[in-house]
Design an enzyme around this catalytic site. Structure first.
Site, PDB file in Angstrom:
ATOM      1  N   GLU A 157      51.327 -28.900 -29.502  1.00 18.80           N
ATOM      2  CA  GLU A 157      50.401 -30.119 -28.831  1.00 18.80           C
ATOM      3  C   GLU A 157      51.195 -31.292 -29.186  1.00 18.80           C
ATOM      4  O   GLU A 157      51.176 -32.291 -28.666  1.00 18.80           O
ATOM      5  CB  GLU A 157      48.933 -30.008 -29.188  1.00 18.80           C
ATOM      6  CG  GLU A 157      48.287 -29.078 -28.415  1.00 18.80           C
ATOM      7  CD  GLU A 157      46.804 -28.239 -29.007  1.00 18.80           C
ATOM      8  OE1 GLU A 157      46.142 -28.335 -28.092  1.00 18.80           O
ATOM      9  OE2 GLU A 157      46.881 -28.144 -30.093  1.00 18.80           O
ATOM     10  N   GLU A 180      45.803 -20.104 -29.136  1.00 21.11           N
ATOM     11  CA  GLU A 180      44.744 -20.424 -29.576  1.00 21.11           C
ATOM     12  C   GLU A 180      43.641 -19.483 -28.830  1.00 21.11           C
ATOM     13  O   GLU A 180      42.704 -18.912 -29.838  1.00 21.11           O
ATOM     14  CB  GLU A 180      44.042 -21.713 -29.116  1.00 21.11           C
ATOM     15  CG  GLU A 180      44.764 -22.855 -29.987  1.00 21.11           C
ATOM     16  CD  GLU A 180      46.034 -23.138 -29.199  1.00 21.11           C
ATOM     17  OE1 GLU A 180      46.469 -24.477 -29.543  1.00 21.11           O
ATOM     18  OE2 GLU A 180      46.527 -22.717 -28.476  1.00 21.11           O
TER      19      GLU A 180
END
Length: 263
Positions: free
Chosen positions: A117, A137
């Protein structure tokens, strides 16, 4: 205990190194907070004109959020987890994305979760051929929380992003290049020199104009085209009265190298 982020200035470039190699440079709360503090310091220093962000050690850029730490926050309740983990991480990546000095990621190894990210959020990225990326995730029962559900589709397209987000599969540096996540893939030993060379090609230009371009692009991407064009016009109006604009024009007309002041 060593600092979770190392900070060095050389030749008008700030080098930030995520410094938890024994934890694959996982982003604990202290790391996130220190990154924000250092970005504030860099912003206020007119002699610093670009940022290069990398990871310590031979294995990882960053393996993502510190799972042990944020799992404790989740156990304390969703409101605490949102405040301590989600908002903290989103603030960090948003700060990098909107930063008015160029931020370049030098991705030296694993870039999973929050590490991926960060790569999505920064303005430019160079990856080692050894770099490996993932949006894992979903494997631990949560969605991405540092902006990954929003920035990756904007970079890679909805279907390609959803495949990565919904499977959690790893992907190579070459695939990251195809998806628009990084600008270049280089041999591992050439990583920092390549990032420095890229920064140098930016630093020869006016920092005032570079800041205007970054702002117009970052904000304009989230606007309809008409509003984005207005943003472009506003950044031109902000830059045009500057010394650097007049100097750039005069240097071009006079066939000489411009001497920018950056104010």
């Amino acid at each position: 205990m060593s600092d979770p982020v190392l900070f060095e200035i050389k030749d008008n470039i700030a080098f930030l190194t995520l410094n938890r190699p024994e934890k694959l440079n996982a982003l604990n709360y202290a790391t996130n907070d220190l990154l924000l503090q250092l970005l504030d310091r860099i912003e206020d220093d007119p002699d610093i004109r670009a940022v290069i962000l990398t990871g310590a050690g031979d294995r990882a850029f960053s393996a993502g959020g510190d799972i042990h730490e944020f799992s404790q926050s989740i156990s304390e309740g969703v409101d605490i987890a949102v405040r301590a983990f989600v908002r903290r991480g989103q603030a960090m990546t948003a700060r990098m994305e909107a930063f008015r000095k160029p931020v370049i990621a030098a991705v030296n190894g694993i870039a999973f979760g929050g590490g991926c990210e960060i790569t999505e959020a920064v303005h430019l990225a160079v990856a080692s051929e050894r770099a490996v990326f993932a949006k894992p995730e979903i494997n631990i029962g949560i969605p991405p929380t540092f902006g990954g559900t929003q920035r990756l589709p904007r970079l890679a397209g909805r279907k390609r992003a959803l495949e990565l987000l919904l499977t959690g599969d790893t992907f190579s540096a070459a695939r990251a290049l195809e998806l628009g996540l990084v600008n270049r893939v280089v041999p591992h030993e050439d990583l920092l020199p390549a990032a420095i060379e890229l920064a140098g090609r930016i630093l020869r230009h006016s920092p005032v104009v570079a800041a205007g371009i970054i702002t117009a692009v970052t904000r304009g991407l989230n606007m309809p085209i008409g509003e984005g064009l207005q943003m472009e016009s506003e950044q031109f109006a902000r830059v045009a009265p500057s010394h650097d604009t007049r100097e750039g024009l005069n240097a071009w007309i006079g066939r000489r190298v411009p001497a920018y002041r950056g104010n």
